[in-house]
Design an enzyme around this catalytic site. Structure first.
Site, mmCIF file in Angstrom:
data_model
loop_
_atom_site.group_PDB
_atom_site.id
_atom_site.type_symbol
_atom_site.label_atom_id
_atom_site.label_comp_id
_atom_site.label_asym_id
_atom_site.label_seq_id
_atom_site.Cartn_x
_atom_site.Cartn_y
_atom_site.Cartn_z
ATOM 1 N N ASP A 275 0.860 -1.184 0.000
ATOM 2 C CA ASP A 275 0.000 0.000 0.000
ATOM 3 C C ASP A 275 0.896 1.233 0.000
ATOM 4 O OD1 ASP A 275 -2.103 1.706 0.071
ATOM 5 O OD2 ASP A 275 -2.938 1.001 1.964
ATOM 6 N N ALA A 276 1.374 1.587 -1.207
ATOM 7 C CA ALA A 276 2.333 2.675 -1.364
ATOM 8 C C ALA A 276 1.720 3.900 -2.018
ATOM 9 C CB ALA A 276 3.527 2.200 -2.201
ATOM 10 N N LYS A 277 0.595 3.732 -2.735
ATOM 11 C CA LYS A 277 -0.137 4.828 -3.404
ATOM 12 C C LYS A 277 0.809 5.691 -4.233
ATOM 13 C CE LYS A 277 -3.846 4.954 0.023
ATOM 14 N NZ LYS A 277 -3.297 3.984 0.998
ATOM 15 N N ARG A 278 1.590 5.064 -5.079
ATOM 16 C CA ARG A 278 2.536 5.801 -5.914
ATOM 17 C C ARG A 278 1.826 6.382 -7.137
ATOM 18 N NH1 ARG A 278 5.163 5.634 -1.634
ATOM 19 N NH2 ARG A 278 7.233 4.715 -1.530
ATOM 20 N N THR B 174 -0.583 -0.340 -4.718
ATOM 21 C CA THR B 174 -1.613 0.679 -4.918
ATOM 22 C C THR B 174 -1.014 1.877 -5.649
ATOM 23 O OG1 THR B 174 -1.177 1.580 -2.695
ATOM 24 C CG2 THR B 174 -3.014 0.029 -2.932
#
Length: 282
Positions: free
Chosen positions: A102-105, A132
């Site tokens: 869950d890094a939301k890059r 993510t």
């Protein structure tokens, strides 16, 4: 549409679908918040984070479809925290446990390609089964990650419709042609021809009537739908049925604190996860 995976690894969507059928749809977060570390009598340090994470891996292996390490909670401890994340991801691979970083890059061009290389390339110490992504520089900006995920048999989960109050100021804009709807429609193109594709969506469990109001058709996306918010954030299994009943087979509900607060005892963590799985079946 991204190219079909033609290497040795089965596409992520197929692997996730099989794990969901075998264990149930639950995703458990690996979220070493300072408060949880204290509750587990662990130090708020990279060593404490690693002990926490490896305990969750031990408890969830063979119990759930997917685990989701929250990258920020490792990153706050600097290089030692990221090394702990690398070892956590390696332990999941050893345990045959699917991982979603869950890094939301999200970025553009060579920078997006570098993020993709970090999280999705075979041989990278940070490579997870999926990551993510944030599409708010334009869905097309994600192309390097989409292409690398397809070629390596990995997946991505794109932020689609989140339940934080601030999200509506961007995601709902456009009415019948809302930003969120266009993201879902772009995801459908990526998953064309799949029963369950490898390009997933993040749709908050507490979005309420927003899907209907914005005319969003999740079924047409063929996307695995990560639905954070079950448990401590307020959503119940009944809420999930009300919002996602028509796409239940695509749904990957996420629970973190409600399960993790039962640690550090491995048996207690497993029992808590089993209880949530049972509630989803009921």
């Amino acid at each position: 549409m991204t190219a079909e995976h033609d290497a040795g690894r089965e596409p992520f969507g197929s692997r996730l679908g099989r794990a969901m059928r075998q264990y149930g749809p639950l995703c458990v977060g690996i979220d070493p918040h300072p408060g949880l570390l204290a509750d587990w009598s662990l130090p708020d340090s990279a060593a404490g984070v690693e002990r926490f994470a490896l305990t969750v891996v031990e408890a969830m292996a063979g119990q759930v479809a997917l685990v989701k390490p929250q990258v920020a909670l490792f990153e706050r401890h600097g290089s030692a925290g990221m090394a702990a994340l690398e070892r956590t991801l390696a332990a999941c691979t050893e345990a045959d446990l699917l991982t979603l970083a869950d890094a939301k890059r999200g970025d553009i061009g060579s920078t997006m390609a570098a993020y993709a290389d970090a999280w999705l390339r075979d041989g990278s110490p940070l490579a997870a089964d999926a990551v993510t992504l944030s599409p708010y520089l334009g869905f097309g900006s994600l192309r390097p990650a989409l292409e690398l995920a397809a070629s390596s048999g990995r997946g991505v989960f794109v932020l689609g419709l989140t339940s934080n109050p601030e999200g509506a100021s961007v995601q709902h804009v456009g009415g019948a042609a809302s930003v969120a709807r266009r993201i879902v429609e772009a995801t459908a193109v990526e998953n064309e021809g799949s029963v369950l594709g490898s390009t997933g969506l993040v749709i908050g469990a507490t979005v309420g009537p927003a899907l209907r109001e914005l005319g969003i058709d999740l079924a047409a996306s063929h996307a695995p739908i990560l639905a954070p918010g079950l448990g401590a954030q307020g959503a119940t299994p009944a809420d999930l049925r009300a919002v996602f009943g028509s796409v239940w087979d695509q749904l990957v509900p996420t629970s973190s604190r409600d399960i993790l607060r039962n640690g550090p005892d491995v048996a207690s963590l497993r029992a808590a996860a089993a209880g949530v799985q049972d509630s989803l079946r009921d």
